[in-house]
Design a protein around this motif. Sequence first.
Motif, PDB file in Angstrom:
ATOM      1  N   CYS A  50      27.488 -16.241  28.790  1.00 25.44           N
ATOM      2  CA  CYS A  50      28.438 -16.861  29.719  1.00 25.44           C
ATOM      3  C   CYS A  50      29.790 -16.145  29.675  1.00 25.44           C
ATOM      4  CB  CYS A  50      28.629 -18.327  29.380  1.00 25.44           C
ATOM      5  SG  CYS A  50      27.175 -19.324  29.694  1.00 25.44           S
ATOM      6  N   ALA A  51      30.215 -15.740  28.484  1.00 23.81           N
ATOM      7  CA  ALA A  51      31.493 -15.042  28.344  1.00 23.81           C
ATOM      8  C   ALA A  51      31.453 -13.713  29.093  1.00 23.81           C
ATOM      9  CB  ALA A  51      31.815 -14.819  26.872  1.00 23.81           C
ATOM     10  N   ALA A  52      30.348 -12.980  28.951  1.00 27.42           N
ATOM     11  CA  ALA A  52      30.220 -11.691  29.640  1.00 27.42           C
ATOM     12  C   ALA A  52      30.206 -11.889  31.147  1.00 27.42           C
ATOM     13  CB  ALA A  52      28.947 -10.973  29.178  1.00 27.42           C
ATOM     14  N   LEU A  53      29.458 -12.894  31.601  1.00 24.60           N
ATOM     15  CA  LEU A  53      29.403 -13.207  33.030  1.00 24.60           C
ATOM     16  C   LEU A  53      30.791 -13.544  33.554  1.00 24.60           C
ATOM     17  CD1 LEU A  53      26.225 -15.444  33.496  1.00 24.60           C
ATOM     18  CD2 LEU A  53      26.701 -13.273  34.623  1.00 24.60           C
ATOM     19  N   THR A  54      31.511 -14.345  32.769  1.00 21.87           N
ATOM     20  CA  THR A  54      32.854 -14.761  33.164  1.00 21.87           C
ATOM     21  C   THR A  54      33.785 -13.560  33.256  1.00 21.87           C
ATOM     22  OG1 THR A  54      32.483 -16.860  32.035  1.00 21.87           O
ATOM     23  CG2 THR A  54      34.754 -16.324  32.586  1.00 21.87           C
ATOM     24  N   ALA A  55      33.629 -12.629  32.306  1.00 23.75           N
ATOM     25  CA  ALA A  55      34.473 -11.431  32.300  1.00 23.75           C
ATOM     26  C   ALA A  55      34.061 -10.454  33.392  1.00 23.75           C
ATOM     27  CB  ALA A  55      34.412 -10.756  30.930  1.00 23.75           C
ATOM     28  N   GLY A  56      32.869 -10.657  33.947  1.00 20.07           N
ATOM     29  CA  GLY A  56      32.402  -9.799  35.016  1.00 20.07           C
ATOM     30  C   GLY A  56      31.803  -8.493  34.546  1.00 20.07           C
ATOM     31  N   ILE A  57      31.357  -8.457  33.290  1.00 21.59           N
ATOM     32  CA  ILE A  57      30.677  -7.260  32.794  1.00 21.59           C
ATOM     33  C   ILE A  57      29.254  -7.623  32.392  1.00 21.59           C
ATOM     34  CG2 ILE A  57      32.791  -6.113  32.009  1.00 21.59           C
ATOM     35  CD1 ILE A  57      32.132  -6.933  29.169  1.00 21.59           C
ATOM     36  N   PRO A  58      28.314  -6.668  32.525  1.00 19.58           N
ATOM     37  CA  PRO A  58      26.944  -6.965  32.106  1.00 19.58           C
ATOM     38  C   PRO A  58      26.886  -7.151  30.592  1.00 19.58           C
ATOM     39  CG  PRO A  58      27.148  -4.682  32.856  1.00 19.58           C
ATOM     40  CD  PRO A  58      28.480  -5.320  33.039  1.00 19.58           C
ATOM     41  N   LEU A  59      26.052  -8.068  30.131  1.00 25.61           N
ATOM     42  CA  LEU A  59      25.903  -8.287  28.697  1.00 25.61           C
ATOM     43  C   LEU A  59      25.290  -7.035  28.077  1.00 25.61           C
ATOM     44  CD1 LEU A  59      26.302 -10.656  26.634  1.00 25.61           C
ATOM     45  CD2 LEU A  59      23.836 -11.004  26.813  1.00 25.61           C
ATOM     46  N   PRO A  60      25.937  -6.478  27.034  1.00 21.39           N
ATOM     47  CA  PRO A  60      25.389  -5.269  26.406  1.00 21.39           C
ATOM     48  C   PRO A  60      24.040  -5.554  25.748  1.00 21.39           C
ATOM     49  CG  PRO A  60      27.628  -5.741  25.635  1.00 21.39           C
ATOM     50  CD  PRO A  60      27.155  -6.935  26.399  1.00 21.39           C
ATOM     51  N   THR A  61      23.308  -4.503  25.445  1.00 20.59           N
ATOM     52  CA  THR A  61      21.981  -4.627  24.839  1.00 20.59           C
ATOM     53  C   THR A  61      22.013  -5.494  23.583  1.00 20.59           C
ATOM     54  OG1 THR A  61      21.861  -2.308  25.451  1.00 20.59           O
ATOM     55  CG2 THR A  61      19.944  -3.228  24.359  1.00 20.59           C
ATOM     56  N   GLY A  62      23.045  -5.355  22.782  1.00 23.11           N
ATOM     57  CA  GLY A  62      23.146  -6.115  21.546  1.00 23.11           C
ATOM     58  C   GLY A  62      23.451  -7.589  21.770  1.00 23.11           C
ATOM     59  N   GLY A  63      23.787  -7.955  23.013  1.00 22.79           N
ATOM     60  CA  GLY A  63      24.030  -9.350  23.329  1.00 22.79           C
ATOM     61  C   GLY A  63      25.363  -9.883  22.853  1.00 22.79           C
ATOM     62  N   GLU A  64      26.270  -9.003  22.451  1.00 25.69           N
ATOM     63  CA  GLU A  64      27.563  -9.476  21.952  1.00 25.69           C
ATOM     64  C   GLU A  64      28.710  -8.686  22.568  1.00 25.69           C
ATOM     65  OE1 GLU A  64      27.202 -10.735  17.414  1.00 25.69           O
ATOM     66  OE2 GLU A  64      26.422  -8.727  17.787  1.00 25.69           O
ATOM     67  N   ILE A  65      29.731  -9.401  22.990  1.00 26.07           N
ATOM     68  CA  ILE A  65      30.954  -8.747  23.433  1.00 26.07           C
ATOM     69  C   ILE A  65      32.095  -9.234  22.539  1.00 26.07           C
ATOM     70  CG2 ILE A  65      30.253  -8.384  25.828  1.00 26.07           C
ATOM     71  CD1 ILE A  65      31.963 -10.878  26.525  1.00 26.07           C
ATOM     72  N   ALA A  66      33.205  -8.543  22.563  1.00 28.52           N
ATOM     73  CA  ALA A  66      34.342  -8.927  21.743  1.00 28.52           C
ATOM     74  C   ALA A  66      35.625  -8.648  22.495  1.00 28.52           C
ATOM     75  CB  ALA A  66      34.324  -8.145  20.431  1.00 28.52           C
ATOM     76  N   LEU A  67      36.642  -9.416  22.133  1.00 30.71           N
ATOM     77  CA  LEU A  67      37.984  -9.171  22.640  1.00 30.71           C
ATOM     78  C   LEU A  67      38.702  -8.430  21.514  1.00 30.71           C
ATOM     79  CD1 LEU A  67      40.225  -9.752  24.766  1.00 30.71           C
ATOM     80  CD2 LEU A  67      40.628 -11.897  23.588  1.00 30.71           C
ATOM     81  N   CYS A  68      39.360  -7.344  21.843  1.00 34.12           N
ATOM     82  CA  CYS A  68      39.997  -6.524  20.811  1.00 34.12           C
ATOM     83  C   CYS A  68      40.951  -7.364  19.948  1.00 34.12           C
ATOM     84  CB  CYS A  68      40.752  -5.371  21.447  1.00 34.12           C
ATOM     85  SG  CYS A  68      41.489  -4.279  20.220  1.00 34.12           S
ATOM     86  N   ALA A  69      40.794  -7.241  18.637  1.00 35.97           N
ATOM     87  CA  ALA A  69      41.648  -7.996  17.712  1.00 35.97           C
ATOM     88  C   ALA A  69      42.552  -7.045  16.940  1.00 35.97           C
ATOM     89  CB  ALA A  69      40.784  -8.799  16.744  1.00 35.97           C
ATOM     90  N   CYS A  70      42.883  -5.931  17.559  1.00 33.42           N
ATOM     91  CA  CYS A  70      43.678  -4.906  16.898  1.00 33.42           C
ATOM     92  C   CYS A  70      45.007  -5.457  16.364  1.00 33.42           C
ATOM     93  CB  CYS A  70      43.967  -3.787  17.883  1.00 33.42           C
ATOM     94  SG  CYS A  70      44.931  -2.473  17.161  1.00 33.42           S
ATOM     95  N   PRO A  71      45.288  -5.250  15.069  1.00 35.25           N
ATOM     96  CA  PRO A  71      46.531  -5.750  14.491  1.00 35.25           C
ATOM     97  C   PRO A  71      47.686  -4.772  14.704  1.00 35.25           C
ATOM     98  CG  PRO A  71      45.186  -4.779  12.784  1.00 35.25           C
ATOM     99  CD  PRO A  71      44.430  -4.596  14.072  1.00 35.25           C
ATOM    100  N   ASN A  72      47.408  -3.623  15.264  1.00 38.70           N
ATOM    101  CA  ASN A  72      48.439  -2.590  15.388  1.00 38.70           C
ATOM    102  C   ASN A  72      49.088  -2.529  16.761  1.00 38.70           C
ATOM    103  OD1 ASN A  72      48.081  -1.709  12.716  1.00 38.70           O
ATOM    104  ND2 ASN A  72      46.270  -0.574  13.326  1.00 38.70           N
ATOM    105  N   CYS A  73      48.492  -3.141  17.734  1.00 38.34           N
ATOM    106  CA  CYS A  73      49.135  -3.251  19.045  1.00 38.34           C
ATOM    107  C   CYS A  73      48.792  -4.618  19.583  1.00 38.34           C
ATOM    108  CB  CYS A  73      48.695  -2.137  19.984  1.00 38.34           C
ATOM    109  SG  CYS A  73      46.946  -2.066  20.335  1.00 38.34           S
ATOM    110  N   TRP A  74      49.761  -5.467  19.687  1.00 36.21           N
ATOM    111  CA  TRP A  74      49.504  -6.858  20.043  1.00 36.21           C
ATOM    112  C   TRP A  74      49.092  -7.048  21.488  1.00 36.21           C
ATOM    113  CZ3 TRP A  74      52.925  -8.164  23.858  1.00 36.21           C
ATOM    114  CH2 TRP A  74      54.081  -7.367  23.952  1.00 36.21           C
ATOM    115  N   ASP A  75      49.243  -6.034  22.312  1.00 32.06           N
ATOM    116  CA  ASP A  75      48.961  -6.244  23.725  1.00 32.06           C
ATOM    117  C   ASP A  75      47.617  -5.691  24.188  1.00 32.06           C
ATOM    118  OD1 ASP A  75      49.706  -3.677  23.357  1.00 32.06           O
ATOM    119  OD2 ASP A  75      51.009  -3.562  25.112  1.00 32.06           O
ATOM    120  N   CYS A  76      46.778  -5.209  23.253  1.00 31.30           N
ATOM    121  CA  CYS A  76      45.466  -4.713  23.695  1.00 31.30           C
ATOM    122  C   CYS A  76      44.580  -5.900  24.022  1.00 31.30           C
ATOM    123  CB  CYS A  76      44.799  -3.855  22.639  1.00 31.30           C
ATOM    124  SG  CYS A  76      43.191  -3.231  23.189  1.00 31.30           S
TER     125      CYS A  76
END
Length: 116
Positions: A50-76
């Motif tokens: 549902c998250a991938a559908l909502t974001a408008g991207i196809p679900l990757p083969t591994g079935g998992e997407i992520a939002l960047c949690a980079c601690p070095n640039c807060w705006d990614c």
Amino acid sequence: MGHAVMTHTQNQPTTHLANLSTTTQNTFTQFMEQADNAGTNDEYRTAMTCAALTAGIPLPTGGEIALCACPNCWDCDQIFNANHPDAHPFGESDGYNLGRIQCPTCTDRHYATDEQ
Ligand SMILES: [Zn+2]
Ligand SMILES: [Zn+2]
């Protein structure tokens, strides 16, 4: 989280949270939280789909997407394949399903260490 060896030949679908409308961003965040708190694998997979559908991207083969949690640039705000070979999981997962992962771009630019 398994780090499967994948080929670099496929085009990895990504998007940015800022590309979505505010309403869609909220829905996306809800699905990601649902995945994070999912008690069963089914629940987790459904929330990820549902998250991938909502974001408008196809679900990757591994079935998992992520939002960047980079601690070095807060705006990614890149949303990407969580099992991307160039993505970098770091730190603790806080006991939930989702770990903190840097997107491939951030991994390339400023690799986070586990001491963060
Ligand atoms: Zn990033
Ligand atoms: Zn970054």
